[in-house]
Design a protein around this motif. Sequence first.
Motif, mmCIF file in Angstrom:
data_model
loop_
_atom_site.group_PDB
_atom_site.id
_atom_site.type_symbol
_atom_site.label_atom_id
_atom_site.label_comp_id
_atom_site.label_asym_id
_atom_site.label_seq_id
_atom_site.Cartn_x
_atom_site.Cartn_y
_atom_site.Cartn_z
ATOM 1 N N TYR A 39 0.528 3.217 -7.993
ATOM 2 C CA TYR A 39 -0.564 3.584 -7.180
ATOM 3 C C TYR A 39 -1.162 2.697 -6.408
ATOM 4 O O TYR A 39 -1.538 2.799 -5.345
ATOM 5 C CB TYR A 39 -1.612 4.227 -8.359
ATOM 6 N N VAL A 69 0.108 -0.351 -5.179
ATOM 7 C CA VAL A 69 0.799 -0.788 -4.520
ATOM 8 C C VAL A 69 1.063 0.211 -3.088
ATOM 9 O O VAL A 69 1.069 0.053 -1.796
ATOM 10 C CB VAL A 69 2.302 -1.354 -4.665
ATOM 11 N N GLY A 70 1.197 1.514 -3.811
ATOM 12 C CA GLY A 70 1.458 2.480 -2.649
ATOM 13 C C GLY A 70 0.400 3.412 -2.052
ATOM 14 O O GLY A 70 0.567 3.747 -0.958
ATOM 15 N N GLU A 93 -3.420 2.948 -2.918
ATOM 16 C CA GLU A 93 -4.778 2.484 -2.722
ATOM 17 C C GLU A 93 -5.298 1.918 -1.487
ATOM 18 O O GLU A 93 -4.331 1.433 -0.699
ATOM 19 C CB GLU A 93 -4.848 1.165 -3.670
ATOM 20 N N HIS A 118 -5.852 -4.040 -0.542
ATOM 21 C CA HIS A 118 -4.827 -4.022 0.189
ATOM 22 C C HIS A 118 -4.105 -5.232 0.813
ATOM 23 O O HIS A 118 -2.913 -5.304 1.116
ATOM 24 C CB HIS A 118 -5.196 -3.100 1.621
ATOM 25 N N VAL A 145 -1.735 -6.546 -2.098
ATOM 26 C CA VAL A 145 -0.486 -5.812 -2.115
ATOM 27 C C VAL A 145 0.384 -5.632 -0.607
ATOM 28 O O VAL A 145 1.227 -4.931 -0.947
ATOM 29 C CB VAL A 145 -0.426 -4.628 -2.972
ATOM 30 N N HIS A 146 -0.197 -6.269 0.240
ATOM 31 C CA HIS A 146 0.485 -5.912 1.551
ATOM 32 C C HIS A 146 1.963 -6.164 1.739
ATOM 33 O O HIS A 146 2.520 -5.208 2.352
ATOM 34 C CB HIS A 146 -0.363 -6.598 2.623
ATOM 35 N N ASP A 147 2.276 -7.291 1.416
ATOM 36 C CA ASP A 147 3.610 -7.633 1.438
ATOM 37 C C ASP A 147 4.548 -6.863 0.517
ATOM 38 O O ASP A 147 5.685 -6.266 0.872
ATOM 39 C CB ASP A 147 3.794 -9.061 1.293
ATOM 40 N N ARG A 177 3.997 -3.756 -0.351
ATOM 41 C CA ARG A 177 3.854 -2.278 0.431
ATOM 42 C C ARG A 177 5.186 -2.306 1.324
ATOM 43 O O ARG A 177 5.884 -1.354 1.247
ATOM 44 C CB ARG A 177 2.506 -2.309 0.909
ATOM 45 N N HIS A 178 5.031 -3.351 2.144
ATOM 46 C CA HIS A 178 6.457 -3.409 3.292
ATOM 47 C C HIS A 178 7.628 -3.417 2.408
ATOM 48 O O HIS A 178 8.699 -2.885 2.843
ATOM 49 C CB HIS A 178 6.094 -4.301 4.183
ATOM 50 N N PHE A 218 6.530 1.349 1.782
ATOM 51 C CA PHE A 218 5.295 1.960 1.873
ATOM 52 C C PHE A 218 4.703 1.835 3.320
ATOM 53 O O PHE A 218 4.754 0.799 3.638
ATOM 54 C CB PHE A 218 4.292 1.869 1.076
ATOM 55 N N CYS A 255 1.695 1.291 5.882
ATOM 56 C CA CYS A 255 0.246 0.937 5.759
ATOM 57 C C CYS A 255 -0.699 0.440 6.937
ATOM 58 O O CYS A 255 -1.685 0.334 6.799
ATOM 59 C CB CYS A 255 0.032 -0.396 4.723
#
Length: 72
Positions: free
Chosen positions: A39, A41-42, A44, A57, A60-62, A64-65, A69, A71
């Motif tokens: 949740y 990572v994908g 929030e 954000h 967990v930005h990197d 996520r990519h 996901f 962003c």
Amino acid sequence: MAQATVPATAATPAITPISLKAIAPWAVFFGVLMLILLYFVGAEQGATSLLSGETVHEWVHDGRHLLGFPCH
């Protein structure tokens, strides 16, 4: 040619199976933990944001990519 024998005192340890009752609480715990991580990572800082600001954000930005996901 003589064959080497294992001495009688060196017994192999018995492997006992772990019961499902013993594993189930840990499996549930780690399953919930992974869902919470997924949740954050994908999703929030998106439409279902629990925390205000951009801190989560950015943390967990990197990841996520890396997981695919979007962003931005």
